[in-house]
Design an enzyme around this catalytic site. Sequence first.
Site, PDB file in Angstrom:
ATOM      1  N   GLY A 122     -43.816  -4.862  33.430  1.00  0.00           N
ATOM      2  CA  GLY A 122     -44.967  -5.255  32.628  1.00  0.00           C
ATOM      3  C   GLY A 122     -45.180  -6.759  32.610  1.00  0.00           C
ATOM      4  N   ASP A 123     -44.094  -7.522  32.614  1.00  0.00           N
ATOM      5  CA  ASP A 123     -44.218  -8.976  32.658  1.00  0.00           C
ATOM      6  C   ASP A 123     -44.839  -9.429  33.973  1.00  0.00           C
ATOM      7  OD1 ASP A 123     -42.977  -9.135  30.154  1.00  0.00           O
ATOM      8  OD2 ASP A 123     -40.982  -9.201  31.066  1.00  0.00           O
ATOM      9  N   ALA A 174     -38.771  -5.658  34.171  1.00  0.00           N
ATOM     10  CA  ALA A 174     -39.782  -6.728  34.117  1.00  0.00           C
ATOM     11  C   ALA A 174     -41.125  -6.324  34.709  1.00  0.00           C
ATOM     12  CB  ALA A 174     -39.261  -7.972  34.817  1.00  0.00           C
TER      13      ALA A 174
END
Length: 278
Positions: free
Chosen positions: A227-228, A225
């Site tokens: 990049g999120d 996660a």
Amino acid sequence: MPRIAVVGSVNLDLVARVPRLPDPGETLAASGLRRVPGGKGANQALAARRLGADVTMVAAVGADAAADEALALLAADGVRLDRLRREPGEPTGHALITVDDAGETTIVVIAGANDTLAVNPDDVRDADAVLTVLEIPDAAVADTVRLATGMVVLNAAPARPLAPELIRDVDLVVVNSAEYAAIDGLDAAGAVAVTHGAEGAVLRRGGREVARTAPPPVTVVDGTAAGDCFTAALTVALLEGATDAEALRRACAAGALAVTRAGAQPSLPTAAELEAVL
């Protein structure tokens, strides 16, 4: 407190831990299987909420037990779910994730109910920023961009071709270096943030670099996660009035924190944890 609407995917992640990623045709023994809430939209909604934003999740899930698992952390952290649709007869989205000992991943997504998502004006009208991803149908992405009245943020992942007129209407695109190379015309957006893993990230406006930063050194456990988390942190920082350079620094630090823990949503840092590392 900035108000963010996230129009995106909700998945239940099935995560297997292996010593290394398998080669094509190879079978490896995993050390275990975890069921973890995920989906790029849900991850970004939870990350923004933990960093201090008032967040509404606009998404579609199935009318099944997997939906309750997938939504558990969003509900626990106070993400608003009144714009969530439950679709009878459709399964909740799933992701099959393999994580190796270096934190590298392979991810296969089964869209399920995510493919039924449609957007109406009330979903996005009052948000200071609307954040969307490409794990939902093209029509839902286009309607999100068209109907939003605040800042429009597009995490253009997984990469696919985008209409030039859609890109021009986006205030901020967030991609990794491979996605930036794969999607034509992204510099027509108001700004483009390009992540480069451990090397950090670059922010571009008008086709030229305006900020660059590197993340703090960390031990990578799971990059699922990152990049999120980066996308959510950059959005929150810009809404709070940070400069381009400071917003990028905060986003890189948040993404770095996310890779130090296992699982997509369990890894996402709080505002206090981000301030401590900064």
